[in-house]
Design a protein around this motif. Structure first.
Motif, PDB file in Angstrom:
ATOM      1  N   GLY A 216      -8.300 -18.642  -4.260  1.00  0.00           N
ATOM      2  CA  GLY A 216      -7.839 -17.927  -3.078  1.00  0.00           C
ATOM      3  C   GLY A 216      -6.501 -17.245  -3.278  1.00  0.00           C
ATOM      4  N   ILE A 217      -6.047 -16.990  -4.508  1.00  0.00           N
ATOM      5  CA  ILE A 217      -4.784 -16.327  -4.783  1.00  0.00           C
ATOM      6  C   ILE A 217      -4.995 -14.818  -4.721  1.00  0.00           C
ATOM      7  CG2 ILE A 217      -2.986 -15.924  -6.506  1.00  0.00           C
ATOM      8  CD1 ILE A 217      -3.420 -18.747  -7.493  1.00  0.00           C
ATOM      9  N   ILE A 218      -4.159 -14.170  -3.900  1.00  0.00           N
ATOM     10  CA  ILE A 218      -4.240 -12.721  -3.732  1.00  0.00           C
ATOM     11  C   ILE A 218      -3.210 -12.084  -4.651  1.00  0.00           C
ATOM     12  CG2 ILE A 218      -4.036 -10.818  -2.096  1.00  0.00           C
ATOM     13  CD1 ILE A 218      -4.732 -12.788   0.122  1.00  0.00           C
ATOM     14  N   ARG A 219      -3.614 -11.036  -5.378  1.00  0.00           N
ATOM     15  CA  ARG A 219      -2.725 -10.321  -6.288  1.00  0.00           C
ATOM     16  C   ARG A 219      -2.885  -8.826  -6.076  1.00  0.00           C
ATOM     17  NH1 ARG A 219      -0.843 -13.852 -10.200  1.00  0.00           N
ATOM     18  NH2 ARG A 219      -1.995 -15.834 -10.357  1.00  0.00           N
ATOM     19  N   THR A 220      -1.874  -8.077  -6.578  1.00  0.00           N
ATOM     20  CA  THR A 220      -1.959  -6.614  -6.502  1.00  0.00           C
ATOM     21  C   THR A 220      -3.001  -6.120  -7.495  1.00  0.00           C
ATOM     22  OG1 THR A 220      -0.160  -6.400  -8.100  1.00  0.00           O
ATOM     23  CG2 THR A 220       0.443  -6.409  -5.766  1.00  0.00           C
ATOM     24  N   ALA A 221      -3.686  -5.047  -7.104  1.00  0.00           N
ATOM     25  CA  ALA A 221      -4.739  -4.492  -7.960  1.00  0.00           C
ATOM     26  C   ALA A 221      -4.425  -3.080  -8.422  1.00  0.00           C
ATOM     27  CB  ALA A 221      -6.082  -4.504  -7.228  1.00  0.00           C
ATOM     28  N   LEU A 222      -3.393  -2.436  -7.816  1.00  0.00           N
ATOM     29  CA  LEU A 222      -3.007  -1.089  -8.221  1.00  0.00           C
ATOM     30  C   LEU A 222      -1.539  -1.109  -8.639  1.00  0.00           C
ATOM     31  CD1 LEU A 222      -4.625   1.281  -5.569  1.00  0.00           C
ATOM     32  CD2 LEU A 222      -5.333   0.907  -7.926  1.00  0.00           C
ATOM     33  N   PRO A 223      -1.140  -0.319  -9.642  1.00  0.00           N
ATOM     34  CA  PRO A 223       0.271  -0.262 -10.055  1.00  0.00           C
ATOM     35  C   PRO A 223       1.050   0.732  -9.190  1.00  0.00           C
ATOM     36  CG  PRO A 223      -1.053   1.041 -11.551  1.00  0.00           C
ATOM     37  CD  PRO A 223      -2.021   0.446 -10.567  1.00  0.00           C
ATOM     38  N   ASN A 224       2.371   0.501  -9.115  1.00  0.00           N
ATOM     39  CA  ASN A 224       3.308   1.456  -8.516  1.00  0.00           C
ATOM     40  C   ASN A 224       2.936   1.831  -7.083  1.00  0.00           C
ATOM     41  OD1 ASN A 224       4.665   1.482 -10.986  1.00  0.00           O
ATOM     42  ND2 ASN A 224       3.417   3.185 -11.742  1.00  0.00           N
ATOM     43  N   MET A 225       2.621   0.845  -6.280  1.00  0.00           N
ATOM     44  CA  MET A 225       2.416   1.121  -4.855  1.00  0.00           C
ATOM     45  C   MET A 225       3.772   1.420  -4.223  1.00  0.00           C
ATOM     46  SD  MET A 225      -0.587  -1.443  -3.522  1.00  0.00           S
ATOM     47  CE  MET A 225       0.184  -2.935  -4.083  1.00  0.00           C
ATOM     48  N   ASP A 226       3.874   2.555  -3.533  1.00  0.00           N
ATOM     49  CA  ASP A 226       5.157   3.061  -3.035  1.00  0.00           C
ATOM     50  C   ASP A 226       5.290   2.743  -1.539  1.00  0.00           C
ATOM     51  OD1 ASP A 226       7.540   4.281  -2.690  1.00  0.00           O
ATOM     52  OD2 ASP A 226       6.895   6.281  -3.330  1.00  0.00           O
ATOM     53  N   ARG A 227       6.386   2.060  -1.176  1.00  0.00           N
ATOM     54  CA  ARG A 227       6.613   1.720   0.234  1.00  0.00           C
ATOM     55  C   ARG A 227       6.834   2.971   1.063  1.00  0.00           C
ATOM     56  NH1 ARG A 227      10.356   1.358   4.029  1.00  0.00           N
ATOM     57  NH2 ARG A 227      11.775   2.491   2.662  1.00  0.00           N
ATOM     58  N   GLU A 228       7.477   3.980   0.447  1.00  0.00           N
ATOM     59  CA  GLU A 228       7.740   5.201   1.192  1.00  0.00           C
ATOM     60  C   GLU A 228       6.453   5.972   1.502  1.00  0.00           C
ATOM     61  OE1 GLU A 228      11.140   3.482  -0.158  1.00  0.00           O
ATOM     62  OE2 GLU A 228       9.623   4.291  -1.549  1.00  0.00           O
ATOM     63  N   VAL A 229       5.377   5.680   0.763  1.00  0.00           N
ATOM     64  CA  VAL A 229       4.078   6.314   1.055  1.00  0.00           C
ATOM     65  C   VAL A 229       3.305   5.491   2.085  1.00  0.00           C
ATOM     66  CG1 VAL A 229       1.877   7.037   0.059  1.00  0.00           C
ATOM     67  CG2 VAL A 229       4.007   7.359  -1.223  1.00  0.00           C
ATOM     68  N   LYS A 230       3.174   4.188   1.868  1.00  0.00           N
ATOM     69  CA  LYS A 230       2.506   3.300   2.811  1.00  0.00           C
ATOM     70  C   LYS A 230       3.162   1.928   2.715  1.00  0.00           C
ATOM     71  CE  LYS A 230      -2.006   1.578   4.306  1.00  0.00           C
ATOM     72  NZ  LYS A 230      -3.469   1.542   4.051  1.00  0.00           N
ATOM     73  N   GLU A 231       3.546   1.397   3.866  1.00  0.00           N
ATOM     74  CA  GLU A 231       4.307   0.144   3.874  1.00  0.00           C
ATOM     75  C   GLU A 231       3.459  -1.051   4.267  1.00  0.00           C
ATOM     76  OE1 GLU A 231       8.455  -1.657   5.821  1.00  0.00           O
ATOM     77  OE2 GLU A 231       7.646   0.300   6.449  1.00  0.00           O
ATOM     78  N   GLN A 232       2.516  -0.905   5.207  1.00  0.00           N
ATOM     79  CA  GLN A 232       1.747  -2.019   5.734  1.00  0.00           C
ATOM     80  C   GLN A 232       0.290  -1.947   5.260  1.00  0.00           C
ATOM     81  OE1 GLN A 232       2.961  -4.510   7.522  1.00  0.00           O
ATOM     82  NE2 GLN A 232       5.021  -3.693   7.857  1.00  0.00           N
ATOM     83  N   TYR A 233      -0.239  -3.124   4.892  1.00  0.00           N
ATOM     84  CA  TYR A 233      -1.644  -3.245   4.485  1.00  0.00           C
ATOM     85  C   TYR A 233      -2.244  -4.441   5.222  1.00  0.00           C
ATOM     86  CZ  TYR A 233      -0.517  -0.080   0.623  1.00  0.00           C
ATOM     87  OH  TYR A 233      -0.119   0.988  -0.115  1.00  0.00           O
ATOM     88  N   GLN A 234      -3.487  -4.264   5.687  1.00  0.00           N
ATOM     89  CA  GLN A 234      -4.205  -5.358   6.341  1.00  0.00           C
ATOM     90  C   GLN A 234      -5.449  -5.671   5.503  1.00  0.00           C
ATOM     91  OE1 GLN A 234      -6.421  -5.144  10.291  1.00  0.00           O
ATOM     92  NE2 GLN A 234      -4.544  -6.221  10.913  1.00  0.00           N
ATOM     93  N   VAL A 235      -5.477  -6.906   4.991  1.00  0.00           N
ATOM     94  CA  VAL A 235      -6.551  -7.325   4.091  1.00  0.00           C
ATOM     95  C   VAL A 235      -7.392  -8.368   4.808  1.00  0.00           C
ATOM     96  CG1 VAL A 235      -7.085  -8.337   1.845  1.00  0.00           C
ATOM     97  CG2 VAL A 235      -5.068  -6.867   2.110  1.00  0.00           C
ATOM     98  N   LEU A 236      -8.745  -8.184   4.758  1.00  0.00           N
ATOM     99  CA  LEU A 236      -9.676  -9.115   5.384  1.00  0.00           C
ATOM    100  C   LEU A 236     -10.287  -9.994   4.300  1.00  0.00           C
ATOM    101  CD1 LEU A 236     -11.084 -10.001   7.987  1.00  0.00           C
ATOM    102  CD2 LEU A 236     -12.880  -8.316   7.519  1.00  0.00           C
ATOM    103  N   ILE A 237     -10.074 -11.307   4.401  1.00  0.00           N
ATOM    104  CA  ILE A 237     -10.537 -12.266   3.401  1.00  0.00           C
ATOM    105  C   ILE A 237     -11.693 -13.069   3.998  1.00  0.00           C
ATOM    106  CG2 ILE A 237      -9.878 -14.207   1.935  1.00  0.00           C
ATOM    107  CD1 ILE A 237      -8.490 -11.627   1.218  1.00  0.00           C
ATOM    108  N   THR A 258       3.125  -6.628   3.532  1.00  0.00           N
ATOM    109  CA  THR A 258       4.146  -5.587   3.640  1.00  0.00           C
ATOM    110  C   THR A 258       4.765  -5.363   2.276  1.00  0.00           C
ATOM    111  OG1 THR A 258       4.646  -6.266   5.905  1.00  0.00           O
ATOM    112  CG2 THR A 258       6.276  -4.911   4.787  1.00  0.00           C
ATOM    113  N   LEU A 259       4.932  -4.102   1.912  1.00  0.00           N
ATOM    114  CA  LEU A 259       5.624  -3.764   0.676  1.00  0.00           C
ATOM    115  C   LEU A 259       7.122  -3.768   0.953  1.00  0.00           C
ATOM    116  CD1 LEU A 259       3.442  -0.870  -0.802  1.00  0.00           C
ATOM    117  CD2 LEU A 259       3.361  -3.312  -1.325  1.00  0.00           C
ATOM    118  N   SER A 260       7.850  -4.677   0.319  1.00  0.00           N
ATOM    119  CA  SER A 260       9.301  -4.730   0.493  1.00  0.00           C
ATOM    120  C   SER A 260       9.959  -3.649  -0.355  1.00  0.00           C
ATOM    121  CB  SER A 260       9.841  -6.106   0.118  1.00  0.00           C
ATOM    122  OG  SER A 260       9.526  -6.420  -1.221  1.00  0.00           O
ATOM    123  N   ASP A 261      11.132  -3.203   0.116  1.00  0.00           N
ATOM    124  CA  ASP A 261      11.769  -2.043  -0.491  1.00  0.00           C
ATOM    125  C   ASP A 261      12.548  -2.418  -1.742  1.00  0.00           C
ATOM    126  OD1 ASP A 261      12.571   0.838  -0.269  1.00  0.00           O
ATOM    127  OD2 ASP A 261      14.554  -0.080  -0.194  1.00  0.00           O
TER     128      ASP A 261
END
Length: 794
Positions: A216-237, A258-261
């Motif tokens: 059940g460990i969640i990890r990032t799947a894309l590199p270089n996600m930019d907070r200035e482009v999109k800050e909030q993500y809602q994931v359904l598990i 949330t992507l921290s700055d």
């Protein structure tokens, strides 16, 4: 179900009815029995080993949960070896759920579940079985305990007890960066089947994040996600049991990520040139404009520091950062003058305070912009040529004399004429006037330095074109002194000369004072007046330090011939014009001793020490004597009153008897009361070594002791009496000797047992019956017949 029941019946027949048959094949377990009972007894066979045959053989029963059949669910069967099928055995069931959940056929021993069971509510039931004889009601077998377990089915979906989840991950993180671990809980039995085996998957949130299906460990799947482009993500598990297979139950939860700055963006000016317009009248230190660089980062990563690049205007302006808006505030360091310079140009640099070394390769985190400032002309008031004007004028100068002038001019492009006024608030008495056009200042009244030495007032200058624009300057006028007062002797002197004075003696030192403001270095000169210098008895010696001495010119003076001498002294100053005055000094002739000490003059009070008269001293001493007599009399009366009180208390013997509550200080304490009142009068007359008080022995009629004698108490008292009688060093007064004497007025005499040792006769207590009802109890106690002991203390 029918097949299972038949199979169970077949197995029961094979094992001679001594085996319990569960609904589902399970490994056999024996509960509540010794290891020797695990051997199943088969009828008709003999073992090589002798062992005790048991009556019950148990397996662990199982029953399905959530059973929905129309008939009660068959659980198992109880059977005893003593049951021959003749109906003489009765089976009973007790324990958890007996009668409410489980029932038993008393004849056959069949057990059924009469309602649906939930393993999550209760996983097993502990029951006890008993076989009794129907006729005698006696147990045929010992009571045995067994367990019925509820067989789990997959009837609970996984649940996320901590959801929904909130997590954050830094922007620009690499693939596989840890975000959060979620956990789902399944209430089904984890030890049986796959009902509680959970598998995780993402239903919404791809391709940004991934989840490990087991942990059940969640990890990032894309590199270089930019907070200035999109800050909030809602994931359904989703969590699904049965290992994720088809037919499994599933539960879901939401994870808000949330992507921290991070500081991955430098500040940038939105334009390269900023134009500002500033009035030349702006005060020093005021903010004259704001510029701003844009940083898309957040928090401390967006903090910007502004600096002015050295160059044109760097000395006149300063820039600081507004912490709330992150703007650069330009402030004025020096005053501006449109007539001197009309425009300024300089560069401003904006840079981040908190840098991230991971992004240094992206370039410098700073930006530069040009600031152009245009100075606006403002109609300004006139400006004086000096910040302060200082002038001087002699006192008594004629009215209307010009003593100075002030100058103010309009520095604007279109110059205007200037008018001058005296501020009436600062010069209310109108000592001076000013020419409104020329600015010249003249006296309006006669000035006196001794009255006012300095004047301070203000001059106002205004523009003719705009009278509301004014400026003010302070004027300081010092009044110079004119030598108009002659010097005089500083203090009145009381000069005396001895009758036996010799020629050339200095009898007085004099000094002078001048009411004029004497300049530095002014000298006073002293001399005799011309008329006194013809035949002088005294002369004046000038010491050239603004002091002089009165010197004798004769050999001795006589009070009888002349008591007073008057000496005219001329004092002259050195200022211009020269002023002088004649001061007459009085010299008194006095009688002196050989050392020159004055003994007496005509006016003796001047030379005698100041003190009280003889009458005043006598009056003061008389008052002191009267006060002392009053104090002594008061103390004597107090002592007499205290003595009378003590004597009265000693004469009254009853006072000693009443005050027995005073514990005193021991036998050395004689202050509490008179101890002699308690002594035996006969003992006082006798001259003995010890003054013990012993009561007279009283011979009473012989009487048998009332109670049985106590040998221990008798021996103890006898021993103590002998020790005190034979000890010459014992204290003369102790509690035993003092309080033993009760007087001679009692008919019964002394009741003390102290002298019982010297009494040989038997005592008779019949007289107690004659004393009345109050002594009836004592008469009864001492009237009993008993053997008499001569040495017994009563």
């Amino acid at each position: 179900m029918l097949t299972r029941n038949c199979l169970s019946l077949l197995l029961w027949i094979l094992f001679d009815g001594g085996l319990l048959t569960p609904l589902q094949p399970q490994p056999q377990q024996t509960l509540g029995t010794e290891p020797r009972e695990n051997v199943i007894h088969l009828p008709g066979r003999r073992s090589h080993f002798q062992r005790v045959k048991r009556g019950w053989v148990w397996n662990q029963f199982f029953v399905l949960e959530e059973y929905m059949g129309s008939e009660p669910q068959y659980v198992g069967k109880l059977h005893s070896d003593l049951d021959k099928g003749e109906g003489t055995v009765k089976y009973t069931l007790s324990g958890d759920g007996a009668g409410t959940v489980f029932t038993i056929d008393e004849t056959t021993g069949d057990i059924h579940a009469i309602r649906s069971l939930d393993r999550e509510e209760k996983p097993f039931y502990t029951l006890r079985a008993q076989a009794v004889d129907i006729e005698t009601r006696k147990p045929l077998e010992p009571e045995s305990e067994f367990i019925i377990k509820v067989q789990d089915i997959n009837d609970n979906e996984p649940k996320f007890l901590d959801g929904p989840y909130v997590a954050s991950v830094p922007e620009m993180s690499p693939v596989g960066a840890y975000v959060l671990q979620v956990k789902a809980t399944d209430a089904d039995d984890p030890t049986y089947g796959n009902s509680a085996r959970v598998v995780y998957s993402i239903l919404q949130g791809q391709p940004y994040f991934s989840i490990d299906p087991k942990t059940g460990i969640i990890r990032t799947a894309l590199p270089n996600m930019d907070r200035e482009v999109k800050e909030q993500y809602q994931v359904l598990i989703q969590a699904k049991d049965m290992g994720g297979q088809l037919g499994g139950l599933a539960g879901t939860t939401v994870v808000n990520i949330t992507l921290s700055d991070v500081n991955d963006n430098p500040p940038r000016f939105p334009k390269s040139i900023f134009h500002l317009k500033v009035p030349e009248s702006s005060p020093v230190g005021s903010a004259i404009g704001r510029i701003r660089a844009v940083d898309p980062d957040f928090g401390q990563n967006a903090e910007i520091e502004y600096t002015i690049v050295p160059g044109d205007g760097g000395n006149l302006f300063d820039i600081v950062t507004d912490e709330d808006t992150q703007e650069g505030v330009i402030k004025l360091k020096k005053p501006l003058d449109f007539e001197t310079k009309k425009a300024y140009t300089f560069k401003v640099e904006a840079s981040n305070l908190h840098l991230d070394h991971r992004f240094h390769s992206a370039g410098p985190f700073k930006d530069t912009a040009t600031v152009k400032i245009s100075v606006l002309d403002v109609d300004e008031p006139p400006v004086f040529s000096k910040p302060l004007y200082t002038m001087e004028v002699y006192e008594d100068t004629p009215v209307g004399t010009i003593i100075g002038a002030v100058t103010a001019q309009d520095l604007d492009v279109g110059s205007s004429a200037v008018r001058y006024f005296i501020d009436w608030k600062s010069d209310g008495d109108s000592y001076f006037t000013i020419d409104g056009t020329e600015g010249t200042i003249a006296t309006n009244e006669l000035l006196d330095r001794e009255s006012t030495a300095q004047y301070n007032f203000s001059i106002i200058a205004s523009k003719v074109s705009n009278p509301l624009l004014t400026s003010k300057v302070n004027i300081l006028i010092n009044v110079l002194d004119v030598n108009e007062f002659p010097p005089e002797i500083s203090v009145p002197y009381e000069t005396a000369v001895c009758e036996n004075a010799k020629p050339g003696q200095i009898i007085q030192i004099v000094s002078a004072a001048d009411r004029d403001l004497s300049p530095a270095g002014q000298q006073f000169s002293f001399r005799l007046s011309p008329e006194a210098a013809i035949k002088p008895n005294f002369t004046v010696r000038d010491f050239r330090n603004n002091t002089a001495g009165i010197e004798t010119r004769r050999n001795g003076y006589s009070r009888r011939q002349q008591e007073l001498y008057f000496l005219p002294v001329v004092i002259e100053d050195s200022s211009y014009p020269v002023q002088s005055s004649t001061n007459t000094m009085t010299i008194r002739v006095c009688r002196c001793d050989s050392d020159g000490t004055i003994l007496s003059c005509n006016v003796e009070a001047i030379f005698l020490p100041v003190g009280l008269s003889t009458g005043a001293l006598i009056a003061i001493l008389l008052c002191i004597v009267i006060l002392l007599a009053i104090v002594v009399l008061y103390i004597a009366l107090r002592r007499q009153k205290k003595k009378d009180t003590l004597m009265t208390s000693k004469e009254d013997i009853r006072d000693n008897v009443i005050h027995y509550d005073d514990e005193g200080g021991g036998e050395e304490d004689t202050q509490a009361f008179d101890i002699g009142a308690l002594r035996n009068p006969t003992a006082v007359e006798e001259n003995k070594i010890r003054r013990d008080i012993k009561p007279d022995s009283l011979c009473l009629p012989r009487q048998r002791p009332p109670v049985e004698d106590s040998t221990d108490i008798r021996d103890f008292i006898h021993q103590r009496l002998q020790e005190h009688d034979l000890d010459p060093a014992a204290p003369p007064y102790d509690s035993l000797a003092t309080f033993a004497y009760e007087g001679a007025g009692s008919l019964a005499g002394s009741l003390s047992s102290i002298d019982s040792l010297a009494t040989d006769a038997d005592q008779d207590y019949d007289y107690l019956a004659d004393w009345g009802p109050r002594f009836k109890v004592l008469a009864d106690m001492f009237g009993e017949e008993e053997s008499y002991h001569p040495d017994k203390v009563t």
